[in-house]
Design a protein around this motif. Structure first.
Motif, PDB file in Angstrom:
ATOM      1  N   LYS A 100       0.845  -1.200   0.000  1.00 22.02           N
ATOM      2  CA  LYS A 100       0.000   0.000   0.000  1.00 22.02           C
ATOM      3  C   LYS A 100       0.881   1.251   0.000  1.00 22.02           C
ATOM      4  O   LYS A 100       0.581   2.226  -0.682  1.00 22.02           O
ATOM      5  CB  LYS A 100      -0.899  -0.031   1.230  1.00 22.02           C
ATOM      6  CG  LYS A 100      -1.834   1.127   1.344  1.00 22.02           C
ATOM      7  CD  LYS A 100      -2.722   0.963   2.579  1.00 22.02           C
ATOM      8  CE  LYS A 100      -3.621   2.161   2.769  1.00 22.02           C
ATOM      9  NZ  LYS A 100      -4.444   2.023   3.977  1.00 22.02           N
TER      10      LYS A 100
ATOM     11  N   PHE B  93       2.139   1.914  -3.448  1.00 27.87           N
ATOM     12  CA  PHE B  93       1.046   2.431  -4.270  1.00 27.87           C
ATOM     13  C   PHE B  93       0.837   3.923  -4.022  1.00 27.87           C
ATOM     14  O   PHE B  93       0.754   4.712  -4.968  1.00 27.87           O
ATOM     15  CB  PHE B  93      -0.251   1.662  -3.980  1.00 27.87           C
ATOM     16  CG  PHE B  93      -1.446   2.203  -4.709  1.00 27.87           C
ATOM     17  CD1 PHE B  93      -1.616   1.959  -6.060  1.00 27.87           C
ATOM     18  CD2 PHE B  93      -2.407   2.965  -4.048  1.00 27.87           C
ATOM     19  CE1 PHE B  93      -2.717   2.465  -6.745  1.00 27.87           C
ATOM     20  CE2 PHE B  93      -3.505   3.474  -4.714  1.00 27.87           C
ATOM     21  CZ  PHE B  93      -3.661   3.220  -6.067  1.00 27.87           C
TER      22      PHE B  93
ATOM     23  N   TYR C 271      -9.139   4.136  -7.931  1.00 30.41           N
ATOM     24  CA  TYR C 271      -9.679   2.827  -7.550  1.00 30.41           C
ATOM     25  C   TYR C 271      -9.238   1.742  -8.539  1.00 30.41           C
ATOM     26  O   TYR C 271      -8.807   0.660  -8.137  1.00 30.41           O
ATOM     27  CB  TYR C 271     -11.210   2.902  -7.454  1.00 30.41           C
ATOM     28  CG  TYR C 271     -11.854   1.576  -7.175  1.00 30.41           C
ATOM     29  CD1 TYR C 271     -11.706   0.950  -5.940  1.00 30.41           C
ATOM     30  CD2 TYR C 271     -12.602   0.930  -8.153  1.00 30.41           C
ATOM     31  CE1 TYR C 271     -12.292  -0.278  -5.683  1.00 30.41           C
ATOM     32  CE2 TYR C 271     -13.195  -0.302  -7.905  1.00 30.41           C
ATOM     33  CZ  TYR C 271     -13.030  -0.898  -6.671  1.00 30.41           C
ATOM     34  OH  TYR C 271     -13.594  -2.113  -6.422  1.00 30.41           O
TER      35      TYR C 271
ATOM     36  N   TRP D  61      -5.647   0.942  -8.069  1.00 32.51           N
ATOM     37  CA  TRP D  61      -5.451   0.101  -6.872  1.00 32.51           C
ATOM     38  C   TRP D  61      -5.834  -1.351  -7.160  1.00 32.51           C
ATOM     39  O   TRP D  61      -5.120  -2.272  -6.791  1.00 32.51           O
ATOM     40  CB  TRP D  61      -6.239   0.653  -5.699  1.00 32.51           C
ATOM     41  CG  TRP D  61      -6.202  -0.247  -4.493  1.00 32.51           C
ATOM     42  CD1 TRP D  61      -7.240  -0.954  -3.960  1.00 32.51           C
ATOM     43  CD2 TRP D  61      -5.061  -0.540  -3.686  1.00 32.51           C
ATOM     44  NE1 TRP D  61      -6.812  -1.669  -2.877  1.00 32.51           N
ATOM     45  CE2 TRP D  61      -5.467  -1.440  -2.673  1.00 32.51           C
ATOM     46  CE3 TRP D  61      -3.729  -0.144  -3.715  1.00 32.51           C
ATOM     47  CZ2 TRP D  61      -4.601  -1.939  -1.720  1.00 32.51           C
ATOM     48  CZ3 TRP D  61      -2.859  -0.640  -2.758  1.00 32.51           C
ATOM     49  CH2 TRP D  61      -3.296  -1.534  -1.768  1.00 32.51           C
TER      50      TRP D  61
ATOM     51  N   TYR E 173      -3.136  -2.881  -9.303  1.00 34.70           N
ATOM     52  CA  TYR E 173      -1.754  -2.593  -8.911  1.00 34.70           C
ATOM     53  C   TYR E 173      -0.909  -3.862  -8.759  1.00 34.70           C
ATOM     54  O   TYR E 173       0.234  -3.899  -9.190  1.00 34.70           O
ATOM     55  CB  TYR E 173      -1.741  -1.770  -7.617  1.00 34.70           C
ATOM     56  CG  TYR E 173      -0.398  -1.175  -7.281  1.00 34.70           C
ATOM     57  CD1 TYR E 173       0.183  -0.221  -8.114  1.00 34.70           C
ATOM     58  CD2 TYR E 173       0.294  -1.536  -6.136  1.00 34.70           C
ATOM     59  CE1 TYR E 173       1.409   0.347  -7.817  1.00 34.70           C
ATOM     60  CE2 TYR E 173       1.508  -0.968  -5.820  1.00 34.70           C
ATOM     61  CZ  TYR E 173       2.072  -0.034  -6.669  1.00 34.70           C
ATOM     62  OH  TYR E 173       3.284   0.530  -6.371  1.00 34.70           O
TER      63      TYR E 173
END
Length: 162
Positions: free
Chosen positions: A4, A7, A41, A44, A47
């Motif tokens: 995360k 990202f 979104y 994500w 990703y």
């Protein structure tokens, strides 16, 4: 597997890509915000499947453009709504009004292009070369050159009639 934290760092470093795509493919502030969130979104969600075989910006452009095109299709099915952007009512004259007017005019004409043409000209204005645009869009270099030539002609003719 990407984290995360990675990202978030990638988004921060490349968020201008998302802003530019959202601006080109939306007509008002609310839609721009919605599209921005949609793009983040989708980035994500995909990703972990990004293998880093291309530059992160290339991958982000591809996801952002595909999301924006899907967003437009969804908006067309929803119907047309006209709204006034309140921030425009109290807009202070910018320092260079002529430059700002030209930029707004350019964005207006770009928004009149079809969805594929918008993406190609956006990438070109970002300084991407034909190879990068081809990788992002999936077209050949030759096709990109041909399309860019036609897009430029369309924009020139609209500007001349202004």
């Amino acid at each position: 597997m990407h984290t995360k934290k990675e990202f978030i760092q990638d988004i921060k470093e490349n968020e201008a890509i998302i802003y530019k795509v959202a601006r080109i493919y939306s007509n008002n502030t609310e839609d721009r915000k919605d599209l921005y969130q949609d793009i983040v979104y989708q980035l994500w969600k995909s990703y972990n499947s990004f293998k880093r075989e291309s530059k992160i910006s290339t991958w982000m452009y591809r996801v952002a453009l595909n999301t924006a095109i899907g967003f437009l299709k969804k908006e067309k099915r929803k119907g047309h709504q006209v709204s006034i952007d309140i921030s425009l009512l109290n807009k202070i004259d910018p320092v260079d009004g002529i430059f700002e007017e030209r930029i707004e005019l350019l964005y207006k004409y770009i928004k009149e292009l079809n969805v594929i043409e918008r993406g190609i000209i956006l990438l070109h204005l970002e300084g991407k070369n034909y190879d990068e645009i081809a990788r992002i869009t999936g077209f050949t270099n030759t096709n990109i050159g041909t399309r860019l030539g036609r897009i430029k002609q369309k924009l020139k003719s609209k500007i001349k009639t202004q």
